[in-house]
Design a protein around this motif. Structure first.
Motif, PDB file in Angstrom:
ATOM      1  N   ALA A   7     -10.746   4.622   4.525  1.00  0.00           N
ATOM      2  CA  ALA A   7     -10.516   4.565   3.081  1.00  0.00           C
ATOM      3  C   ALA A   7      -9.735   5.753   2.556  1.00  0.00           C
TER       4      ALA A   7
ATOM      5  N   VAL B 252       0.849  -1.183   0.000  1.00  0.00           N
ATOM      6  CA  VAL B 252       0.000   0.000   0.000  1.00  0.00           C
ATOM      7  C   VAL B 252       0.882   1.228   0.000  1.00  0.00           C
TER       8      VAL B 252
ATOM      9  N   LEU C  16      -5.435  -8.670   0.592  1.00  0.00           N
ATOM     10  CA  LEU C  16      -6.706  -7.990   0.325  1.00  0.00           C
ATOM     11  C   LEU C  16      -6.572  -6.484   0.440  1.00  0.00           C
ATOM     12  N   LEU C  17      -5.889  -6.007   1.457  1.00  0.00           N
ATOM     13  CA  LEU C  17      -5.728  -4.567   1.629  1.00  0.00           C
ATOM     14  C   LEU C  17      -4.875  -3.964   0.520  1.00  0.00           C
TER      15      LEU C  17
ATOM     16  N   LEU D 257     -16.321   1.432   0.518  1.00  0.00           N
ATOM     17  CA  LEU D 257     -14.958   0.895   0.463  1.00  0.00           C
ATOM     18  C   LEU D 257     -14.370   0.765   1.863  1.00  0.00           C
TER      19      LEU D 257
ATOM     20  N   GLN E 233     -19.370   6.121  -2.030  1.00  0.00           N
ATOM     21  CA  GLN E 233     -18.377   5.174  -2.535  1.00  0.00           C
ATOM     22  C   GLN E 233     -17.293   4.932  -1.479  1.00  0.00           C
TER      23      GLN E 233
ATOM     24  N   GLU F  91     -15.569  -2.253   3.775  1.00  0.00           N
ATOM     25  CA  GLU F  91     -14.920  -3.488   3.338  1.00  0.00           C
ATOM     26  C   GLU F  91     -13.506  -3.583   3.911  1.00  0.00           C
ATOM     27  N   LEU F  92     -12.785  -2.475   3.914  1.00  0.00           N
ATOM     28  CA  LEU F  92     -11.434  -2.477   4.471  1.00  0.00           C
ATOM     29  C   LEU F  92     -11.466  -2.754   5.970  1.00  0.00           C
TER      30      LEU F  92
ATOM     31  N   GLU G  84      -7.693   2.050  -5.212  1.00  0.00           N
ATOM     32  CA  GLU G  84      -8.995   2.680  -5.007  1.00  0.00           C
ATOM     33  C   GLU G  84      -8.926   3.738  -3.919  1.00  0.00           C
ATOM     34  N   CYS G  85      -8.178   3.437  -2.843  1.00  0.00           N
ATOM     35  CA  CYS G  85      -8.048   4.403  -1.748  1.00  0.00           C
ATOM     36  C   CYS G  85      -7.361   5.669  -2.232  1.00  0.00           C
TER      37      CYS G  85
ATOM     38  N   GLY H 193      -4.649  -4.980  -2.468  1.00  0.00           N
ATOM     39  CA  GLY H 193      -5.426  -4.958  -3.694  1.00  0.00           C
ATOM     40  C   GLY H 193      -6.372  -3.783  -3.807  1.00  0.00           C
ATOM     41  N   ARG H 194      -6.739  -3.186  -2.665  1.00  0.00           N
ATOM     42  CA  ARG H 194      -7.657  -2.039  -2.690  1.00  0.00           C
ATOM     43  C   ARG H 194      -6.930  -0.705  -2.607  1.00  0.00           C
TER      44      ARG H 194
END
Length: 410
Positions: A212, A4, A352-353, A238, A234, A241-242, A359-360, A355-356
């Motif tokens: 997020a 990240v 998982l984190l 997000l 949005q 989910e995080l 988006e963040c 991968g997002r």
């Protein structure tokens, strides 16, 4: 790739972007444990260390204890709120081991703590008073210029606020009182956001957005607030989910899973005492001595907080040698099975984190481009925050045991 990456770029936050300190004004400094032997990755180790301590007497007990200016075996200390532990001076203690409690020992590393105030230099009792099944803790990460990693993490267990590098951040409970009562938010913030976004905004929504969108800065986490209700929605989705990934099933959520049925497995058994951790990116194999775990996404291996790889730090906390004859040297004779389970889940969480992360970054950029800044919060009367909102709420509606069994006067 470095997991990240949330360092500010061309759209770096300005002074008008609100600080987390503006939005969640009550914060607590990290715990100061004072001695490392009161924390361990498993409960059996803590019980063995306690038994060794109370079996010793006089100078030997004091040497094992590792006294500091704040705590010695002769210290007279009240019990921690909500904990049934002895309050006689530790020099005279002969009783059973206190029941260990879960502790977020730095980012992504849940261990166990002996919750005995006589053992902890600065336990921050105000945190213990509000720690319950409704509470969530937002933990700011220490700022390191140019370092990768999230600026803010969330945990359902009591955090110690430890940071792998840089100056430790602050711990911010979501609620100021037990039972999920009185959100730790600037007075007037929720009504303002409700009016701006056209629907009711609750405290967990603000925390989700913050997870997020938070950005690191030398002044602390900055949280851009969008004008556009669609961007807010949005970001809240997000962030939820995080948070679910970070909480790992706590508060009624599901345990994290990688998509598509892909999950790490132990391919070769982890030895009793693995000494070296290594990673093969081409094969996606994590090696613990002769043990093999795969598939491990490269993003999980590269995931950093404060310049430290989380998998390397997690492994070091369980394998670093200790000085012989100390309580820290007491540990498992072989690698416990629960550590393997925790490792597999940690790999999943980090992947998982990571991968997002794009988006963040995109979300923070969109929110900051035309956001609700500190000047707008001042015009709305949300800022400056009243001094009372920065202090702990009065939650002393029950008796707390003081030193030597006396009850505190409330």
């Amino acid at each position: 790739m470095r997991g990240v990456t949330r360092a500010p770029g061309p759209d770096a936050p300005t002074d008008d972007v609100p600080l987390l300190d503006d939005l969640m004004p009550w914060s607590v400094a990290p715990l100061r444990l004072g001695r490392s032997w009161i924390v361990a990755p498993d409960r059996r180790t803590l019980r063995a260390r306690w038994d060794r301590l109370v079996a010793a007497e006089g100078a030997e007990r004091e040497a094992l204890f590792r006294a500091s200016r704040a705590r010695t075996p002769a210290s007279s200390v009240a019990a921690l709120p909500g904990q049934r532990t002895g309050t006689v001076r530790l020099a005279r203690e002969t009783g059973p081991c206190p029941e260990p409690v879960r502790l977020a020992h730095g980012p992504f590393d849940e261990q166990w703590l002996l919750p005995d105030h006589r053992l902890i230099d600065a336990a921050r009792p105000e945190l213990w008073r509000v720690a319950d099944d409704h509470q969530l803790f937002a933990v700011e990460q220490g700022y390191v210029p140019g370092a990768a990693g999230p600026a803010l993490l969330v945990t359902a267990v009591l955090p110690d606020g430890r940071s792998p590098a840089g100056r430790p951040g602050r711990i911010r409970p979501l609620f100021r009182r037990p039972g999920g009562r009185e959100p730790n938010l600037a007075p007037g913030l929720l009504p303002l956001l409700t009016a701006r976004y056209g629907h009711e905004v609750a405290a967990p929504d603000v925390l989700a957005w913050t997870v997020a969108a938070a950005l690191p800065s030398p002044a602390g986490c900055r949280v851009p607030l969008p004008e556009d209700p669609a961007v807010w929605a949005q970001g809240v989705a997000l962030g939820r989910e995080l948070m679910a990934v970070q909480l790992r099933g706590a508060r009624g959520g599901e345990r994290p899973r990688l998509p598509g049925g892909r999950r790490p497995y132990v391919r070769e058994a982890i030895p009793a005492r693995p000494a070296v951790l290594a990673y093969d990116a081409e094969e996606e194999v994590l090696s613990l001595g002769e043990g093999r775990v795969s598939p491990v996404p490269e993003s999980a291996w590269d995931f950093e907080v404060g310049g430290a790889r989380m998998l390397e730090q997690w492994f070091a906390h369980r394998t670093a040698p200790a000085e012989p004859g100390t309580l820290e040297a007491i540990g498992p004779a072989a690698w416990p099975q629960e550590w393997t389970s925790e490792l597999l889940e940690l790999i999943t969480v980090l992947a998982l984190l990571a991968g997002r992360a794009p988006e963040c970054a995109a979300l923070a950029a969109r929110a900051g481009a035309a956001g609700l800044g500190r000047s707008a919060l001042r015009e709305a009367g949300v800022l400056p925050v009243p001094d009372g909102a920065r202090r702990p709420a009065s939650v002393l509606d029950h008796q707390e045991e003081g030193p030597e069994g006396q009850f505190a006067l409330l």
